[in-house]
Design a protein around this motif. Sequence first.
Motif, PDB file in Angstrom:
ATOM      1  N   MET A   1       0.819  -1.206   0.000  1.00 53.97           N
ATOM      2  CA  MET A   1       0.000   0.000   0.000  1.00 53.97           C
ATOM      3  C   MET A   1       0.857   1.262   0.000  1.00 53.97           C
ATOM      4  N   ALA A   2       1.911   1.273   0.807  1.00 53.08           N
ATOM      5  CA  ALA A   2       2.788   2.447   0.841  1.00 53.08           C
ATOM      6  C   ALA A   2       3.558   2.584  -0.468  1.00 53.08           C
ATOM      7  N   GLY A   3       4.021   1.459  -1.020  1.00 56.13           N
ATOM      8  CA  GLY A   3       4.719   1.511  -2.294  1.00 56.13           C
ATOM      9  C   GLY A   3       3.824   2.029  -3.399  1.00 56.13           C
ATOM     10  N   TYR A   4       2.557   1.657  -3.377  1.00 58.85           N
ATOM     11  CA  TYR A   4       1.592   2.162  -4.356  1.00 58.85           C
ATOM     12  C   TYR A   4       1.404   3.664  -4.197  1.00 58.85           C
ATOM     13  N   ALA A   5       1.270   4.123  -2.960  1.00 59.85           N
ATOM     14  CA  ALA A   5       1.075   5.558  -2.727  1.00 59.85           C
ATOM     15  C   ALA A   5       2.296   6.362  -3.158  1.00 59.85           C
ATOM     16  N   PHE A   6       3.479   5.892  -2.830  1.00 61.70           N
ATOM     17  CA  PHE A   6       4.694   6.636  -3.163  1.00 61.70           C
ATOM     18  C   PHE A   6       4.969   6.646  -4.672  1.00 61.70           C
TER      19      PHE A   6
ATOM     20  N   SER B   1     -12.439   0.733  -6.732  1.00 57.48           N
ATOM     21  CA  SER B   1     -11.874   1.548  -5.660  1.00 57.48           C
ATOM     22  C   SER B   1     -10.368   1.402  -5.637  1.00 57.48           C
ATOM     23  N   GLU B   2      -9.705   2.313  -4.908  1.00 61.83           N
ATOM     24  CA  GLU B   2      -8.245   2.240  -4.834  1.00 61.83           C
ATOM     25  C   GLU B   2      -7.783   0.954  -4.153  1.00 61.83           C
ATOM     26  N   MET B   3      -8.504   0.522  -3.139  1.00 63.19           N
ATOM     27  CA  MET B   3      -8.126  -0.722  -2.461  1.00 63.19           C
ATOM     28  C   MET B   3      -8.265  -1.918  -3.403  1.00 63.19           C
ATOM     29  N   ARG B   4      -9.326  -1.910  -4.196  1.00 67.68           N
ATOM     30  CA  ARG B   4      -9.491  -3.004  -5.147  1.00 67.68           C
ATOM     31  C   ARG B   4      -8.389  -2.985  -6.199  1.00 67.68           C
ATOM     32  N   ILE B   5      -8.013  -1.804  -6.644  1.00 65.31           N
ATOM     33  CA  ILE B   5      -6.921  -1.691  -7.620  1.00 65.31           C
ATOM     34  C   ILE B   5      -5.630  -2.253  -7.046  1.00 65.31           C
ATOM     35  N   VAL B   6      -5.352  -1.909  -5.783  1.00 71.06           N
ATOM     36  CA  VAL B   6      -4.109  -2.352  -5.151  1.00 71.06           C
ATOM     37  C   VAL B   6      -4.051  -3.874  -5.065  1.00 71.06           C
TER      38      VAL B   6
END
Length: 287
Positions: free
Chosen positions: A99-104, A185-190
């Motif tokens: 999740m953090a890697g996706y955000a960064f 949603s973003e969670m589903r994408i991740v």
Amino acid sequence: MAARDIYAPGEGAPLGRALLYALMIAIAVAAAFPLAWMVLSSLKTPAEAMQTPPVWIPATPSLDAYGKVTDLINAGRSFVNSAIIAGVTTTGILITSLMAGYAFSKYRFRGRDALFAITIATMFLPPIVTLIPLYRMIGSIGLSASLAGVILPNLANAFGIFLMRQFVAGVPDELLEAARLDGASEMRIVFTIVAPAVAPALAALALFAFVYHWNSYLWPLTVLQGNSDQYPIVISLSRLLSYNRSAVNTNLVMAGATLAVLPPLILFVFLQRFFVRTVTASGMGGQ
């Protein structure tokens, strides 16, 4: 000049290849020797284990040391404790790192690069520096002498975040935008798009994290404060060392070490192809 013109048939190329294979075999033997010695020593009698010059192959291999060591250190409970610590911690690291890697890598926000730099900087802090502050924090929330206290500070990992950022950056933005247009949603994408795309990196990270936390000694020993019922297998094995000083029982020590190394070894066998694929992909370069 073509590669086939460099070496004539039967000259330098076969010799060079043979030397390379010989070097690889020598390295493999050197790496496997301690493991083989440990397993063979666990099958020896106490007299054979301490004999000088050393006995390489036990005359009458026996599994008696394994039965004794499980009685001495309550191996079943210790293995469960280690599995809880390593398993839950590894799961947490995979989730937070992804999740953090996706955000960064995919979000643009003020201070992103500075925050990422600070996160990476924590990788260079020796664990002993953070030991006392973390211990006081765990004590302040009432988690001393518990497995939860061992697990909680390790649920996020700077190396994992760095690794995931580099691999997630390679996922096409067009794929993510298409998913958003479809209402994902973003969670589903991740977890349904990004995670499968970086599965080899996740598997390599899982291997690193599990082995590290399975073998962790100082932090669990500090938090658990002599609560032997919560000891992981690595700490329980230290009891064999003190036992070994009073008697000739090196075979017990080797039997305990063999039992302790089996779960990480089995995990490596299952995940090594993903690890090799991650290294080959060179995902840590130049994102």
